[in-house]
Motif scaffolding. Structure first.
Motif, short mmCIF file in Angstrom:
data_model
loop_
_atom_site.label_atom_id
_atom_site.label_comp_id
_atom_site.label_asym_id
_atom_site.label_seq_id
_atom_site.Cartn_x
_atom_site.Cartn_y
_atom_site.Cartn_z
N ALA A 33 16.61 31.25 -45.41
CA ALA A 33 15.33 31.26 -45.33
C ALA A 33 15.08 31.71 -43.38
CB ALA A 33 14.57 29.60 -45.24
N THR A 38 13.26 27.12 -49.26
CA THR A 38 14.79 26.96 -50.03
C THR A 38 14.28 26.17 -50.90
OG1 THR A 38 16.11 26.36 -47.27
CG2 THR A 38 16.66 26.06 -49.52
N THR A 81 11.77 25.87 -43.27
CA THR A 81 12.91 26.37 -43.53
C THR A 81 12.58 25.48 -44.93
OG1 THR A 81 14.11 27.06 -41.86
CG2 THR A 81 15.16 25.91 -42.92
N ALA A 141 20.48 26.64 -45.48
CA ALA A 141 19.02 26.68 -44.73
C ALA A 141 19.49 28.40 -44.38
CB ALA A 141 18.99 25.77 -43.50
#
Length: 319
Positions: A220, A267, A263, A217
């Motif tokens: 992002a 991603t 996110t 993660a």
């Protein structure tokens, strides 16, 4: 026995950095190919895992085609190592001529804007060569994150090696890396993260070649928190000594949704860009480990790697 293996592994890597960089380039290239072919013929766990991963990337490939791809993949992987052992001895001219990136304006325009830039890459071709090209050919320093390896002396070797190439390297563990990366980006700096594998509980689930996988993660989240541009990058080799690459257009930050939702969308866009580059050059994807969730035992995440297993290559940016 474990400590003895760790000492042996550390010594072998030290031998590589101390000896391979002194070899004439044709000799190093030939040595790497012989090592790759020997490893491929032994059909160890790393080679079998590579073929299993490539079967997702090229689902219509015959067993013979998969074997060809895995052999080419091991040669590409050893080319990475031979180049990396020799990079500290490369001249500025050799570095500048060793990498030919396309659409570089996405990076240079982003840096010129003062927003800060996050480059996110999969394990394609030679990330270290691309990194040293940025520091030496463009004259731009950057910050990255390295996974800790065992033994600690091996991790120290990798950190010293990358710092000698002009990179600021932060340890993945300890909890302070994200804040430091954010500060670098807010000051208009560059952060580079390898971001195609994160099987921890904090990884973001994505669709990748038709199956579920997890990716970090961090890229992002950094872009959302700092306003930095998030640029996917893919790399590949061809039949020349020059590595090729492409800087993809920025990943946009969704205007609505929770942070987790934004996110996830970002991603997935990264995963799609990675998948496009990997599909075009599957033999240059150095994924000798489990990636897809189906390959993990139920309820387990991927184990922390040591320097003694197949496919040892310290993760950079899995956060």
């Amino acid at each position: 026995m474990s400590r003895a293996r760790e000492r042996l592994t550390d010594g072998l890597y030290g031998l590589g950095w101390g000896t391979v960089k002194k070899l004439p380039e044709p000799v190093a290239v030939g040595l790497g190919r012989r090592i790759a072919d020997t490893a491929w013929k032994r059909r160890g766990k790393g080679v079998l895992r590579l073929e299993s991963n490539l079967a997702r990337v090229v689902p219509d490939a015959s067993p013979e085609r998969l074997a060809e791809l895995s052999r080419a993949g091991m040669r590409s992987y050893m080319r990475y190592w031979m180049e990396s052992f020799r990079l500290p001895a490369w001249s500025r001219e050799r570095v500048s001529g060793g990498f030919d990136p396309k659409d570089l304006h996405h990076l240079t325009d982003g840096l010129a804007s003062g927003r800060g830039v996050v480059l996110a890459l999969p394990h394609l071709a030679n990330w270290d060569l691309a990194g040293v090209w940025v520091t030496r050919a463009l004259g731009v320093p950057f910050t990255t994150v390295a996974e800790r390896l065992k033994p600690e002396t091996l991790y120290d070797r990798f950190v010293a090696y990358r710092e000698s190439l002009g990179m600021e390297v932060l340890p993945h563990t300890g909890g302070a890396a994200f804040g430091t990366l954010a500060r670098r980006l807010r000051s208009g700096g560059l952060v580079c993260l390898v971001a195609d594998r994160d099987l921890s509980s904090s990884g973001v689930e994505v669709d990748f070649f038709g199956e579920k996988a997890r990716m970090p993660a961090g890229p992002a989240l950094l872009a959302q928190q700092t306003g930095a541009l998030l640029l996917p990058v893919t790399l590949w080799y061809d039949d020349t000594p020059v590595m090729k690459g492409r800087v993809h257009p920025p990943v946009g930050v969704p205007e609505s949704g929770s942070r987790a939702e934004r996110t996830s969308v970002m991603t997935q866009e990264l995963a799609d860009a990675f998948a496009g580059g990997i599909a075009e050059h599957p033999e240059d994807w150095h994924m000798l480990q489990r990636l897809w969730l189906k390959d993990l035992e139920p309820g387990r995440t991927a184990p922390r790697r040591t320097g003694t297993g197949p496919g040892t290559r310290p993760e950079t940016g899995t956060m």
